[in-house]
Design an enzyme around this catalytic site. Structure first.
Site, PDB file in Angstrom:
ATOM      1  N   TRP A 169       3.349   8.319  -8.066  1.00 36.93           N
ATOM      2  CA  TRP A 169       4.209   8.582  -6.739  1.00 36.93           C
ATOM      3  C   TRP A 169       5.798   8.421  -6.937  1.00 36.93           C
ATOM      4  O   TRP A 169       6.605   9.360  -6.698  1.00 36.93           O
ATOM      5  CB  TRP A 169       3.909   7.571  -5.576  1.00 36.93           C
ATOM      6  CG  TRP A 169       2.645   7.968  -4.927  1.00 36.93           C
ATOM      7  CD1 TRP A 169       1.400   7.527  -5.068  1.00 36.93           C
ATOM      8  CD2 TRP A 169       2.342   9.029  -3.660  1.00 36.93           C
ATOM      9  NE1 TRP A 169       0.456   8.155  -4.003  1.00 36.93           N
ATOM     10  CE2 TRP A 169       1.064   9.053  -3.304  1.00 36.93           C
ATOM     11  CE3 TRP A 169       3.298  10.024  -3.236  1.00 36.93           C
ATOM     12  CZ2 TRP A 169       0.591   9.940  -2.516  1.00 36.93           C
ATOM     13  CZ3 TRP A 169       2.757  10.902  -2.538  1.00 36.93           C
ATOM     14  CH2 TRP A 169       1.479  10.932  -2.123  1.00 36.93           C
TER      15      TRP A 169
ATOM     16  N   CYS B 139      -7.594   9.382 -11.683  1.00 35.75           N
ATOM     17  CA  CYS B 139      -8.992   9.243 -10.984  1.00 35.75           C
ATOM     18  C   CYS B 139      -9.194  10.765 -10.335  1.00 35.75           C
ATOM     19  O   CYS B 139      -8.654  11.542  -9.581  1.00 35.75           O
ATOM     20  CB  CYS B 139      -8.853   8.182  -9.910  1.00 35.75           C
ATOM     21  SG  CYS B 139      -9.839   8.698  -8.605  1.00 35.75           S
TER      22      CYS B 139
ATOM     23  N   SER C 191       6.674  11.697   2.170  1.00 38.02           N
ATOM     24  CA  SER C 191       6.378  10.228   2.389  1.00 38.02           C
ATOM     25  C   SER C 191       5.062  10.392   3.458  1.00 38.02           C
ATOM     26  O   SER C 191       4.186   9.266   3.418  1.00 38.02           O
ATOM     27  CB  SER C 191       7.786   9.765   3.069  1.00 38.02           C
ATOM     28  OG  SER C 191       7.236   8.651   3.835  1.00 38.02           O
TER      29      SER C 191
ATOM     30  N   THR D 169     -10.784   4.267  -3.920  1.00 40.84           N
ATOM     31  CA  THR D 169     -11.540   4.512  -5.142  1.00 40.84           C
ATOM     32  C   THR D 169     -11.190   3.429  -6.117  1.00 40.84           C
ATOM     33  O   THR D 169     -11.584   3.219  -7.532  1.00 40.84           O
ATOM     34  CB  THR D 169     -11.086   5.767  -6.045  1.00 40.84           C
ATOM     35  OG1 THR D 169      -9.686   5.636  -6.120  1.00 40.84           O
ATOM     36  CG2 THR D 169     -11.201   6.830  -5.158  1.00 40.84           C
TER      37      THR D 169
ATOM     38  N   CYS E  85      -9.232  11.341  -6.451  1.00 41.09           N
ATOM     39  CA  CYS E  85      -7.791  11.237  -5.877  1.00 41.09           C
ATOM     40  C   CYS E  85      -7.169  12.410  -6.278  1.00 41.09           C
ATOM     41  O   CYS E  85      -6.461  12.955  -5.489  1.00 41.09           O
ATOM     42  CB  CYS E  85      -7.123  10.162  -6.641  1.00 41.09           C
ATOM     43  SG  CYS E  85      -8.014   8.470  -6.503  1.00 41.09           S
TER      44      CYS E  85
END
Ligand code: NAG
Ligand code: NAG
Length: 468
Positions: free
Chosen positions: A200, A394, A252, A189, A397
């Protein structure tokens, strides 16, 4: 048991040394080997090897799972994408209509500051372009046909009438809407850079059971990661209890999986006529190549397989719930629903037959008090991570992030409920264990994503084979 969980960092290091220590006689290391040489053979924590998973997934499971996920029951996911980020305000406006900043025209700017502002407005222009691109790429298509809308109303009634004791927290909100997942595929994206990193980082930093005493950043993304620090990081990880370490690996693995998708459905070309999406090998290498990532990449891929095994295990455990005659994949079309349920059970039995299931004994089922505490800990951390998803700038996302977190949360709920599932009555309402439609849709779609990642790894392996 604990030992089996220990990261095979030492072993990875040893393999690495063997692989590079023979000087001139070594055949050149191919690009494929640099990503995959350590990702083969037995996985760290189970009696299972990567090749068996690949074969099982790519040829037996993946095609059928795709078919299932295309059905109406699984393609519509209800989600609230409008919840405000509870943790910080400076969330990037990219992906939102009002994000654009109109830059000054050069004749509006006094001569005196032009030389300086020229640079400024160039930066601003780029920003706008980036924002607009992210908006176009990241927009969520919310269109549903009238027919579907009606059916959806019926589903809701059906769900409300069943024994929901475990409602996902935000789908009752008037802001929650159904989204057609097939119209909104997870792909590149343009959402990356500092904003994506921040998400993250917060997930790893705040929510992976990091003890107070560790000062250095937890996130393997953090830059300036020297070798000795890396060792500290992994010895910290080894010091954690099995389950908390597993939590880190799951996150992860999810991170790796999402990056595999973005590399596999990268926006390669855009003209006014069409957009072309496909594999971007460079992007993949930047994230997973053993040398370019200083050894992190192969570990990420192993965590991806770990995540796969955990979700696979959860699906194999929850079969009795779906086998009950009361259970329907309710969309209102009886014939269609019955067919899909058959397909679902076929898939679940295939999963159950997988010979090398992850052995979670003593993992989630320790002494009862301890297990409950751990379950509660996991639940809180997961809650938190799903709320962090509301901070993703986004929308697309955000959609896939929420879905995959909820799916993984559901898988953990199943693993933590093993006894309840085993004691479920064969028919009639089950008050002890229940999954909502929301949880079911996210569970299978999330697993579908991981399954797609494993399949994509094969594609990348083949593509990389031709590169040196
Ligand atoms: C939840 O996340 C926030 C934001 O990162 C953090 O400050 C908080 O400590 C987290 N709480 C738990 C229980 O993990
Ligand atoms: C592939 O990804 C790299 C690194 O992210 C990027 O620089 C490059 O432009 C991409 N290639 C194509 C064809 O889009």
């Amino acid at each position: 048991m604990g030992r089996r969980w220990v990261f095979l960092i030492g072993l990875v290091g040893a393999v690495w040394l063997l692989g590079s220590g023979h000087g001139g006689q070594q055949p050149p290391v191919t690009a494929a080997q640099r990503c995959f040489c350590q990702v083969s053979g037995y996985l760290d924590d189970c009696t299972c090897d990567v090749e068996t998973i690949d074969r099982f997934n790519n040829y037996r499971l993946f095609p059928r799972l795709q078919k299932l996920l295309e059905s109406d029951y699984f393609r519509y996911y209800k989600v609230n994408l409008k919840r405000p980020c509870p943790f910080w305000n400076d969330i990037s406006q990219c992906g939102r209509r009002d994000c654009a900043v109109r830059p000054c025209q050069s004749d509006e700017v006094p001569d005196g500051i032009k030389s300086a502002s020229y640079k400024y407005s160039e930066v601003a222009n780029n920003l706008i372009e980036e924002c607009e691109q992210a908006e176009r790429l990241g927009a969520v298509d919310e269109s549903l046909s009238e027919e579907t809308q009606k059916a959806v109303l019926q589903w809701t009634k059906h769900d409300d009438s069943s024994d929901n004791f475990c409602e996902a927290d935000d789908i009752q909100s008037p802001d929650a809407e159904y989204v057609d997942l097939l119209l909104n595929p997870e792909r590149y994206t343009g959402y990356k850079g500092p904003d994506a990193w921040k998400i993250w980082n917060v997930i790893y930093e705040e929510n992976c059971f990091k003890p107070q005493t560790i000062k250095r950043p937890l996130s393997p993304l953090a830059s300036g990661q020297g070798k000795s620090e890396e060792n500290t990081f992994y010895s910290w990880l080894e010091g954690l209890c099995v389950e908390k370490r597993a939590f880190y690996r799951l996150i992860s693995g999810l991170h790796a999986s999402i990056n595999v998708h973005l590399s596999a459905r990268y926006l390669l070309q855009e003209t006014w006529l069409e957009k072309k999406w496909g594999h971007n090998i460079t992007e993949f290498q930047q994230r997973f190549d053993g040398i370019l990532t200083e050894g992190e990449g192969p570990r990420r891929l192993k965590n991806l397989y770990f995540l796969y095994l955990i979700e696979l295990r959860a699906l194999s455990k929850v079969v009795p719930f779906f086998e009950r005659p009361d259970f329907q994949l309710f969309t209102g079309n009886k014939v269609h629903d019955a067919e899909k349920k058959m397909l679902l059970l076929e898939i679940l039995h295939e999963i159950k037959s997988f010979p090398l299931h992850f052995d979670e004994n003593s993992f989630f089922a320790g002494d009862k008090k301890e297990a409950n505490k751990l379950k509660e800990d996991f639940r809180l951390h997961f809650r938190n991570i799903s709320r962090i998803m509301d901070c993703v700038g986004c929308f697309k996302c955000r959609l896939w992030g929420k879905l995959q977190i909820q799916g993984l949360g559901t898988a953990l709920k199943i693993l933590f409920s093993e006894k309840l599932i085993a004691n479920m009555p064969e028919s009639g309402p089950s008050y002890e264990f229940h999954l909502t439609r929301q949880e079911i849709v996210s569970l299978f779609n999330a697993f579908g994503r991981i399954s797609t990642s494993v399949k994509e790894l094969e594609n990348f392996r083949n593509l990389l084979q031709n590169i040196h």
